[in-house]
Design a protein around this motif. Structure first.
Motif, PDB file in Angstrom:
ATOM      1  N   PRO A  71      44.401  51.799  50.957  1.00 23.91           N
ATOM      2  CA  PRO A  71      43.268  51.931  50.028  1.00 23.91           C
ATOM      3  C   PRO A  71      43.068  50.653  49.197  1.00 23.91           C
ATOM      4  CG  PRO A  71      45.092  53.359  49.359  1.00 23.91           C
ATOM      5  CD  PRO A  71      45.490  52.743  50.662  1.00 23.91           C
ATOM      6  N   PRO A  72      41.845  50.444  48.700  1.00 21.67           N
ATOM      7  CA  PRO A  72      41.517  49.199  47.992  1.00 21.67           C
ATOM      8  C   PRO A  72      42.499  48.848  46.887  1.00 21.67           C
ATOM      9  CG  PRO A  72      39.572  50.585  48.181  1.00 21.67           C
ATOM     10  CD  PRO A  72      40.702  51.354  48.782  1.00 21.67           C
ATOM     11  N   LYS A  73      42.879  49.840  46.102  1.00 22.48           N
ATOM     12  CA  LYS A  73      43.685  49.500  44.925  1.00 22.48           C
ATOM     13  C   LYS A  73      45.113  49.109  45.288  1.00 22.48           C
ATOM     14  CE  LYS A  73      44.862  54.218  43.681  1.00 22.48           C
ATOM     15  NZ  LYS A  73      44.716  55.239  42.664  1.00 22.48           N
ATOM     16  N   GLU A  74      45.498  49.331  46.544  1.00 23.53           N
ATOM     17  CA  GLU A  74      46.840  48.899  46.965  1.00 23.53           C
ATOM     18  C   GLU A  74      46.805  47.594  47.756  1.00 23.53           C
ATOM     19  OE1 GLU A  74      48.723  52.232  48.907  1.00 23.53           O
ATOM     20  OE2 GLU A  74      48.144  53.519  47.220  1.00 23.53           O
ATOM     21  N   ARG A  75      45.657  46.916  47.781  1.00 25.92           N
ATOM     22  CA  ARG A  75      45.549  45.713  48.617  1.00 25.92           C
ATOM     23  C   ARG A  75      45.853  44.409  47.892  1.00 25.92           C
ATOM     24  NH1 ARG A  75      41.245  46.450  53.508  1.00 25.92           N
ATOM     25  NH2 ARG A  75      41.845  48.602  53.918  1.00 25.92           N
ATOM     26  N   ASP A  76      45.979  44.449  46.592  1.00 24.61           N
ATOM     27  CA  ASP A  76      46.261  43.230  45.840  1.00 24.61           C
ATOM     28  C   ASP A  76      45.173  42.170  46.029  1.00 24.61           C
ATOM     29  OD1 ASP A  76      47.584  41.720  44.049  1.00 24.61           O
ATOM     30  OD2 ASP A  76      49.259  41.187  45.349  1.00 24.61           O
ATOM     31  N   ILE A  77      43.917  42.635  45.951  1.00 22.90           N
ATOM     32  CA  ILE A  77      42.772  41.744  45.987  1.00 22.90           C
ATOM     33  C   ILE A  77      41.978  41.928  44.691  1.00 22.90           C
ATOM     34  CG2 ILE A  77      42.509  41.694  48.498  1.00 22.90           C
ATOM     35  CD1 ILE A  77      40.140  43.835  46.665  1.00 22.90           C
ATOM     36  N   ALA A  78      41.156  40.955  44.356  1.00 24.38           N
ATOM     37  CA  ALA A  78      40.193  41.158  43.266  1.00 24.38           C
ATOM     38  C   ALA A  78      38.843  40.659  43.736  1.00 24.38           C
ATOM     39  CB  ALA A  78      40.615  40.424  42.008  1.00 24.38           C
ATOM     40  N   MET A  79      37.832  41.442  43.451  1.00 24.71           N
ATOM     41  CA  MET A  79      36.510  41.120  43.960  1.00 24.71           C
ATOM     42  C   MET A  79      35.578  40.776  42.804  1.00 24.71           C
ATOM     43  SD  MET A  79      34.807  43.161  46.995  1.00 24.71           S
ATOM     44  CE  MET A  79      33.130  42.918  47.563  1.00 24.71           C
ATOM     45  N   VAL A  80      34.740  39.764  43.016  1.00 27.85           N
ATOM     46  CA  VAL A  80      33.723  39.388  42.033  1.00 27.85           C
ATOM     47  C   VAL A  80      32.361  39.647  42.661  1.00 27.85           C
ATOM     48  CG1 VAL A  80      32.755  37.516  40.643  1.00 27.85           C
ATOM     49  CG2 VAL A  80      35.229  37.632  41.021  1.00 27.85           C
ATOM     50  N   PHE A  81      31.561  40.463  41.979  1.00 32.30           N
ATOM     51  CA  PHE A  81      30.294  40.906  42.559  1.00 32.30           C
ATOM     52  C   PHE A  81      29.115  40.092  42.036  1.00 32.30           C
ATOM     53  CE2 PHE A  81      33.183  44.506  42.546  1.00 32.30           C
ATOM     54  CZ  PHE A  81      33.057  44.993  43.828  1.00 32.30           C
ATOM     55  N   GLN A  82      28.029  40.147  42.776  1.00 34.55           N
ATOM     56  CA  GLN A  82      26.782  39.473  42.409  1.00 34.55           C
ATOM     57  C   GLN A  82      26.253  39.952  41.056  1.00 34.55           C
ATOM     58  OE1 GLN A  82      23.873  40.115  45.426  1.00 34.55           O
ATOM     59  NE2 GLN A  82      22.277  38.999  44.362  1.00 34.55           N
ATOM     60  N   ASN A  83      26.354  41.251  40.815  1.00 35.22           N
ATOM     61  CA  ASN A  83      25.805  41.792  39.556  1.00 35.22           C
ATOM     62  C   ASN A  83      26.870  41.901  38.463  1.00 35.22           C
ATOM     63  OD1 ASN A  83      27.373  43.840  40.437  1.00 35.22           O
ATOM     64  ND2 ASN A  83      25.727  45.314  40.754  1.00 35.22           N
ATOM     65  N   TYR A  84      28.014  41.232  38.661  1.00 30.16           N
ATOM     66  CA  TYR A  84      29.112  41.122  37.679  1.00 30.16           C
ATOM     67  C   TYR A  84      29.875  42.420  37.463  1.00 30.16           C
ATOM     68  CZ  TYR A  84      25.749  37.441  36.658  1.00 30.16           C
ATOM     69  OH  TYR A  84      24.822  36.461  36.771  1.00 30.16           O
ATOM     70  N   ALA A  85      29.153  43.569  37.445  1.00 35.08           N
ATOM     71  CA  ALA A  85      29.808  44.870  37.270  1.00 35.08           C
ATOM     72  C   ALA A  85      30.723  44.920  36.038  1.00 35.08           C
ATOM     73  CB  ALA A  85      30.584  45.248  38.550  1.00 35.08           C
ATOM     74  N   LEU A  86      30.244  44.393  34.918  1.00 28.88           N
ATOM     75  CA  LEU A  86      31.015  44.487  33.671  1.00 28.88           C
ATOM     76  C   LEU A  86      30.781  45.851  33.025  1.00 28.88           C
ATOM     77  CD1 LEU A  86      30.237  40.962  32.149  1.00 28.88           C
ATOM     78  CD2 LEU A  86      32.153  41.662  33.613  1.00 28.88           C
ATOM     79  N   TYR A  87      31.761  46.283  32.215  1.00 28.78           N
ATOM     80  CA  TYR A  87      31.585  47.525  31.467  1.00 28.78           C
ATOM     81  C   TYR A  87      30.798  47.207  30.204  1.00 28.78           C
ATOM     82  CZ  TYR A  87      35.343  48.874  34.594  1.00 28.78           C
ATOM     83  OH  TYR A  87      36.110  49.104  35.701  1.00 28.78           O
ATOM     84  N   PRO A  88      29.579  47.758  30.063  1.00 32.18           N
ATOM     85  CA  PRO A  88      28.697  47.350  28.960  1.00 32.18           C
ATOM     86  C   PRO A  88      29.217  47.732  27.584  1.00 32.18           C
ATOM     87  CG  PRO A  88      27.704  49.158  30.224  1.00 32.18           C
ATOM     88  CD  PRO A  88      28.956  48.746  30.953  1.00 32.18           C
ATOM     89  N   HIS A  89      29.994  48.801  27.505  1.00 36.76           N
ATOM     90  CA  HIS A  89      30.450  49.287  26.188  1.00 36.76           C
ATOM     91  C   HIS A  89      31.776  48.656  25.779  1.00 36.76           C
ATOM     92  CE1 HIS A  89      32.292  51.661  29.315  1.00 36.76           C
ATOM     93  NE2 HIS A  89      33.243  51.985  28.470  1.00 36.76           N
ATOM     94  N   MET A  90      32.286  47.726  26.599  1.00 38.04           N
ATOM     95  CA  MET A  90      33.562  47.078  26.253  1.00 38.04           C
ATOM     96  C   MET A  90      33.334  45.606  25.934  1.00 38.04           C
ATOM     97  SD  MET A  90      36.323  48.222  29.037  1.00 38.04           S
ATOM     98  CE  MET A  90      36.359  49.889  29.654  1.00 38.04           C
TER      99      MET A  90
END
Ligand code: ADP
Ligand code: ADP
Length: 225
Positions: A71-90
């Motif tokens: 599964p993705p969370k066990e792959r030891d990768i980090a992805m950077v997306f085009q739309n940044y996907a930041l948490y707006p309330h943080m």
């Protein structure tokens, strides 16, 4: 850091095959760019490396490990997306710290890693701001900061500069390249922009209709007499 090996990888959506037996070997620390026209399968391939799409055939290895069923969370990768996907309330700091908090990392370690990433990316003075208070370039830096803080074996970038204006795009190319020279993290970067590919990649993979059409160093591919 880890190598990534893509061996005879295929992808079908229903009866439609969109990736046809792709082979790519990515060395430890290499910066590889996937280019090609819209719809050629770049993003699908990247998402398969991330584990966000199932693989219909073939094998993907990260380091020595076959990750087809990991599964993705066990792959030891980090992805950077085009739309940044930041948490707006943080805040910026909380956005960067979030994945470590989920992992219940000690606060001292979180502060240290966030501080270091902020220093590398020039975000020190923006840590208390919210995403809506940032420019596009600053948001993109926060998205990269979030990836760096995870200290992954592999960075995956999906058209990270597409939403920036031309001037900022040029500047960010240099920044991403410098970041790579500093961290040497194995990187797979998707773009449809040939100039981005030529100026940033160690190796370019040119895709077309779900196959690899050409592969090589920038000068090998584009500077032939
Ligand atoms: P690129 O990133 O090079 O623009 P994609 O990887 O997004 O290309 O898409 C490759 C092909 O797969 C395209 O023909 C696209 O329409 C198709 N495709 C992508 N996602 C899906 C999906 N969820 N269902 C069906 N077809 C898809
Ligand atoms: P874990 O500690 O379980 O590996 P994290 O706490 O780091 O996962 O992150 C939680 C979830 O968010 C995971 O599924 C992880 O893959 C995902 N995630 C967080 N940040 C990123 C990122 N920059 N790129 C890819 N996935 C991410």
């Amino acid at each position: 850091m880890a190598s990534v090996q893509i061996a005879d990888v295929r992808k079908a959506y229903g009866a439609t095959q969109v990736i046809h037996g792709v082979d790519i070997d990515i060395d430890d620390g290499e910066f590889v760019i996937l280019v090609g026209p819209s719809g050629c399968g770049k993003s699908t391939l990247l998402r398969m490396i991330a584990g966000l799409e199932n693989i219909s055939g073939g094998e993907i290895r990260i380091g020595p490990r076959v990750v087809n069923d990991v599964p993705p969370k066990e792959r030891d990768i980090a992805m950077v997306f085009q739309n940044y996907a930041l948490y707006p309330h943080m805040t910026v700091a909380d956005n960067m710290a979030f994945s470590m908090k989920l992992r219940k990392a000690p606060k001292s370690e979180i502060d240290e890693r966030v501080g270091k990433a902020a220093g590398i990316l020039g975000l020190d003075k923006l840590l208390d701001r919210y995403p809506r208070q940032l420019s596009g370039g600053q948001r993109q830096r926060v998205a990269m900061g979030r990836a760096i803080v995870r200290d992954p074996q592999v960075f995956l970038f999906d058209e990270p500069l597409s939403n920036l204006d031309a001037k900022l795009r040029v500047q960010m190319r240099t920044e991403i390249k410098e970041l790579h020279q500093r961290l040497k993290t194995t990187t797979v970067y998707v773009t449809h922009d040939q100039i981005e590919a030529m100026t940033m990649a160690d190796k370019i993979v040119v895709m077309h209709d779900g196959i690899v059409e050409q592969m090589g160093a920038p000068l090998e591919l584009y500077d032939r007499p």
